[in-house]
Design a protein around this motif. Structure first.
Motif, PDB file in Angstrom:
ATOM      1  N   THR A   1       1.500  -6.621   5.307  1.00  0.00           N
ATOM      2  CA  THR A   1       1.209  -5.535   4.354  1.00  0.00           C
ATOM      3  C   THR A   1       2.376  -4.569   4.391  1.00  0.00           C
TER       4      THR A   1
ATOM      5  N   SER B   1      -5.974   5.322   5.893  1.00  0.00           N
ATOM      6  CA  SER B   1      -6.368   4.072   5.253  1.00  0.00           C
ATOM      7  C   SER B   1      -6.438   2.966   6.292  1.00  0.00           C
TER       8      SER B   1
ATOM      9  N   LEU C   1       0.848  -1.193   0.000  1.00  0.00           N
ATOM     10  CA  LEU C   1       0.000   0.000   0.000  1.00  0.00           C
ATOM     11  C   LEU C   1       0.880   1.238   0.000  1.00  0.00           C
TER      12      LEU C   1
END
Lengths: 112, 114
Positions: free
Chosen positions: A106, A19, A11
């Motif tokens: 992530t 987010s 991301l």
């Protein structure tokens, strides 16, 4: 089979662009869900533990929440120093003890 | 207080040689874990100690891998007859107890097998 899935894999955010990272799990009996931050070349650093659905924990720009199927790590107004890989792990009972199962993480990049 | 320490921080060895990796957990932590992390991959569980005993060795990839913990403290992970696929970062973590307690990780040992 017990499973932990994190999304997205990577991301990129602009500084200040909030987010959420997702950690979904399929396990038989959750003892705890853990969030970690890992910087390149270092070991994971503990952030939060969540034990039951509905629980929330906050620390600076980070807020972790938990439901019966997933956890979210919300990042509010991120800064470049929040760039790291974020890992979630679940702890489940097994054969009289417990085991941890980690997601693949992530990779977050926050651009100035 | 002192965190989890691991040594060496880096190890380069030739294929076929044996290596020993050391982990010194946080004082008072009864549970100790070994993981392996390959480049860009998640954490692969290897073995877990509660005190000096290992209730879960299910993650050890082959019989070339072994680990011991003495005095409820320091642990050593030994890899015999190393192979190139053993190259990875080996992470150690400790927790106060099992059952709902977070793990604290060391900085890892980067093992390169040439």
């Amino acid at each position: 089979e017990d499973q932990v899935t994190q999304s997205p894999e990577a991301l990129r955010l602009q500084e200040g662009e909030s987010s959420s990272l997702n950690c979904s799990y399929t396990v038989s009996g959750l003892r705890g869900l853990f969030w970690y931050r890992q910087d390149p070349g270092k070991g994971p650093e503990f952030l939060f533990t969540l034990y039951s659905a509905g629980e929330e924990k906050e620390k600076e720009r980070l807020k972790a929440t938990l439901t019966k199927k997933e956890s979210f790590l919300h990042i509010t107004a991120p800064k470049p120093e929040d760039s790291a890989t974020y890992l979630c792990a679940v702890q489940v009972p097994t054969s009289g003890t417990y085991k941890y199962i980690f997601g693949t993480g992530t990779r977050l990049k926050v651009l100035a | 207080g002192a965190g989890v320490s691991q040594s060496p921080s880096n190890k380069v060895t030739e294929k076929g040689k044996d290596v020993e990796l050391r982990c010194d957990p946080i004082s008072g932590h009864t549970a100790l874990y070994w993981y392996r992390q390959s480049l860009g991959q998640g954490l692969e569980f290897l073995i877990y100690f509660q005190g000096n005993s290992a209730p879960d060795k299910s993650g050890l990839p082959s019989d070339r891998f072994s680990a011991e913990r003495t005095g409820g403290s320091v642990s050593t992970l030994t890899i015999q007859r190393t192979q190139q696929e053993d190259s990875a970062v080996y992470l150690c973590a400790s927790s106060l107890m099992t059952g709902g307690y977070e793990q604290y990780f060391g900085p890892g040992t980067r093992l390169t097998v040439t």
